[in-house]
Enzyme design. Structure first.
Site, PDB file in Angstrom:
ATOM      1  CE  LYS A 185     -20.180 -50.880  26.167  1.00  0.00           C
ATOM      2  NZ  LYS A 185     -20.719 -51.051  24.849  1.00  0.00           N
ATOM      3  CE  LYS A 233     -14.490 -50.872  22.382  1.00  0.00           C
ATOM      4  NZ  LYS A 233     -15.176 -51.351  21.204  1.00  0.00           N
ATOM      5  CE  LYS A 280     -20.765 -57.017  19.566  1.00  0.00           C
ATOM      6  NZ  LYS A 280     -20.152 -55.724  19.265  1.00  0.00           N
TER       7      LYS A 280
HETATM    8  N1  AQP Z   1     -24.527 -52.873  27.350  1.00  0.00           N
HETATM    9  C1  AQP Z   1     -25.233 -52.243  26.423  1.00  0.00           C
HETATM   10  N2  AQP Z   1     -26.448 -51.734  26.723  1.00  0.00           N
HETATM   11  C2  AQP Z   1     -27.188 -51.093  25.777  1.00  0.00           C
HETATM   12  N3  AQP Z   1     -26.791 -50.956  24.499  1.00  0.00           N
HETATM   13  C3  AQP Z   1     -25.588 -51.452  24.159  1.00  0.00           C
HETATM   14  N4  AQP Z   1     -24.903 -51.494  23.006  1.00  0.00           N
HETATM   15  C4  AQP Z   1     -23.730 -52.145  23.191  1.00  0.00           C
HETATM   16  N5  AQP Z   1     -23.612 -52.546  24.460  1.00  0.00           N
HETATM   17  C5  AQP Z   1     -24.754 -52.134  25.093  1.00  0.00           C
HETATM   18  C6  AQP Z   1     -25.393 -50.898  21.752  1.00  0.00           C
HETATM   19  O1  AQP Z   1     -25.325 -51.913  20.753  1.00  0.00           O
HETATM   20  C7  AQP Z   1     -25.021 -51.295  19.506  1.00  0.00           C
HETATM   21  C8  AQP Z   1     -23.877 -52.002  18.833  1.00  0.00           C
HETATM   22  O2  AQP Z   1     -22.690 -51.915  19.604  1.00  0.00           O
HETATM   23  P1  AQP Z   1     -21.306 -52.272  18.911  1.00  0.00           P
HETATM   24  O3  AQP Z   1     -21.301 -53.657  18.474  1.00  0.00           O
HETATM   25  O4  AQP Z   1     -21.008 -51.283  17.857  1.00  0.00           O
HETATM   26  O5  AQP Z   1     -20.182 -52.039  19.930  1.00  0.00           O
HETATM   27  P2  AQP Z   1     -20.067 -51.692  21.393  1.00  0.00           P
HETATM   28  O6  AQP Z   1     -20.974 -50.590  21.801  1.00  0.00           O
HETATM   29  O7  AQP Z   1     -18.622 -51.433  21.603  1.00  0.00           O
HETATM   30  O8  AQP Z   1     -20.575 -53.074  22.041  1.00  0.00           O
HETATM   31  P3  AQP Z   1     -19.779 -54.024  22.930  1.00  0.00           P
HETATM   32  O9  AQP Z   1     -20.604 -55.191  23.234  1.00  0.00           O
HETATM   33  O10 AQP Z   1     -19.240 -53.275  24.113  1.00  0.00           O
HETATM   34  O11 AQP Z   1     -18.610 -54.521  22.005  1.00  0.00           O
HETATM   35  P4  AQP Z   1     -17.074 -54.549  22.276  1.00  0.00           P
HETATM   36  O12 AQP Z   1     -16.923 -55.281  23.587  1.00  0.00           O
HETATM   37  O13 AQP Z   1     -16.518 -55.288  21.103  1.00  0.00           O
HETATM   38  O14 AQP Z   1     -16.640 -53.133  22.376  1.00  0.00           O
HETATM   39  C9  AQP Z   1     -24.743 -49.823  19.791  1.00  0.00           C
HETATM   40  O15 AQP Z   1     -25.906 -49.082  19.479  1.00  0.00           O
HETATM   41  C10 AQP Z   1     -24.485 -49.798  21.255  1.00  0.00           C
HETATM   42  O16 AQP Z   1     -24.850 -48.555  21.832  1.00  0.00           O
END
Ligand code: AQP
Length: 346
Positions: free
Chosen positions: A208, A115, A211
């Site tokens: 992965k 990040k 968002k």
């Molecule tokens: N691609 C994924 N596959 C499976 N599980 C996922 N999670 C996130 N992306 C995937 C799971 O969703 C939960 C919440 O995630 P988060 O909102 O805390 O943040 P993150 O993991 O950082 O998700 P993003 O979408 O990648 O957000 P950004 O882009 O803002 O960083 C967690 O249980 C995570 O494991």
């Protein structure tokens, strides 16, 4: 001695649209777990601001995530649904844990490196300390089980290290507080299970689904309509070979593996069974079927989300009620922690 009840804690960041990865990797399991466990499901808005958020959008995202939780099947009467910043105890415990965690541990966190990117010196201190706040989120309730996607595994290991070090550093004080075994915090267990613990981008099977990916075609949002879902699946990157008949044939085919995993998770089945049905088919055939299964699963959640968002005051009431229940659980535990650490409290 306080009895250690099994307790589930997990959360999502209100940083934009929830996507199929969040839903299949975490939420489906959360809904399952509320049937058998006491569960707290948090909207981690304090984590969200580790990267700058436009305030009006953040406020809207918090309500959207709350609506997505409930529309996906979380029951606010059964589970505690709340946003983190309404329970000040999270920040208080995070400070104590900042003094327990070691810099060397945080230096190893891969999510910070991803990040922060090349601009490490310009990243917020909060982004660096994020896993410490996450440990506080869980351990503030003496949470024992944490259903998450694969990407959170390293953070969970850090939470266990913090729990263990606190138990060691304060052992005598913990014993003096009535815990004869010296174990104040449990070591929280990550629950990373199912065919979709790591849903990948539709544009690149090695990244992965996220968002924050600039390409909206890379993810299926829980707020996408039927046309958008069908279009994104149709445009999803694949290779030219037909689908294999066995799971071993998915090796080194990340895009095929991802789409099969998504189908399996959406249809509550296994990759092996999906390949039993579609082995030998072209992607054009498989993608049509996948789009149907995805729409059948996402459309009702989306419709319910939109209905709930029509009454934001009701969402705010649910969050306020959840926060009040969370504080009731958290305060006595935090008071014990402060006593163990040696703070004077009136
Ligand atoms: N691609 C994924 N596959 C499976 N599980 C996922 N999670 C996130 N992306 C995937 C799971 O969703 C939960 C919440 O995630 P988060 O909102 O805390 O943040 P993150 O993991 O950082 O998700 P993003 O979408 O990648 O957000 P950004 O882009 O803002 O960083 C967690 O249980 C995570 O494991």
């Amino acid at each position: 001695m306080m009895k250690l009840t099994p307790r589930v804690f997990s959360g999502m960041q209100p940083t934009g649209n929830l996507h199929l990865g969040n839903y299949l990797g975490a939420m489906v399991r959360w809904v399952e777990m509320q049937k058998s466990h006491e569960c707290l499901y948090c909207i981690v808005d304090m984590h969200a601001i580790t990267l700058w958020q436009e305030p009006a959008e953040l406020r809207q995202s918090i309500r959207e995530v709350a609506a997505a939780y409930i529309a996906s099947g979380l029951d606010p009467k059964r589970s505690i649904i709340f946003n983190q910043s309404q329970v000040a105890q999270h920040a208080e415990l995070a400070w104590i844990f900042n003094c327990v965690a070691r810099l060397g541990w945080l230096d190893r966190m891969t999510q910070f490196k991803e990040k922060a990117g090349k601009e490490k010196e310009r990243a917020s201190v909060g982004l660096y300390a994020y896993p410490v706040l996450m440990a506080a989120d869980i351990l503030l309730y003496r949470g024992t089980h944490v259903p998450v996607g694969e990407d959170q595994k390293q953070h969970l290991e850090l939470a266990r290290d913090i729990a263990q070090k606190f138990n060691n550093d304060y052992r005598d004080s913990i014993v003096a507080s009535g815990y004869a075994d010296g174990l104040f915090f449990p070591l929280p267990e990550p629950l990373i299970q199912g065919p979709a613990t790591r849903v990948m981008s539709l544009r690149d099977g090695t990244k992965k689904m996220s968002k924050s990916d600039p390409s909206d075609l890379s993810r299926i949002n829980m707020s996408d309509d039927t046309d958008a879902i069908a279009r994104k699946i149709q445009k999803a990157k694949t290779d030219p070979e037909p689908l294999p008949s066995e799971e071993a044939g998915l090796e080194r085919r990340p895009e095929a593996d991802n789409l099969v995993g998504i189908y399996a998770a959406l249809a509550d089945t296994t990759k092996e069974e999906v390949l039993g049905q579609f082995g030998g088919s072209q992607f054009s055939v498989f993608k049509k079927e996948l789009a149907e299964v995805a729409v059948a699963r996402v459309a009702p959640v989306n419709a319910e989300m939109q209905r709930l968002l029509g009454d934001p005051a009701e969402i705010d009431r649910i969050l306020a009620n959840g926060a009040s229940r969370a504080r009731t659980l958290a305060q006595p535990i935090l008071t014990e922690i402060k006593n163990i650490v040696g703070f004077i409290q009136s």
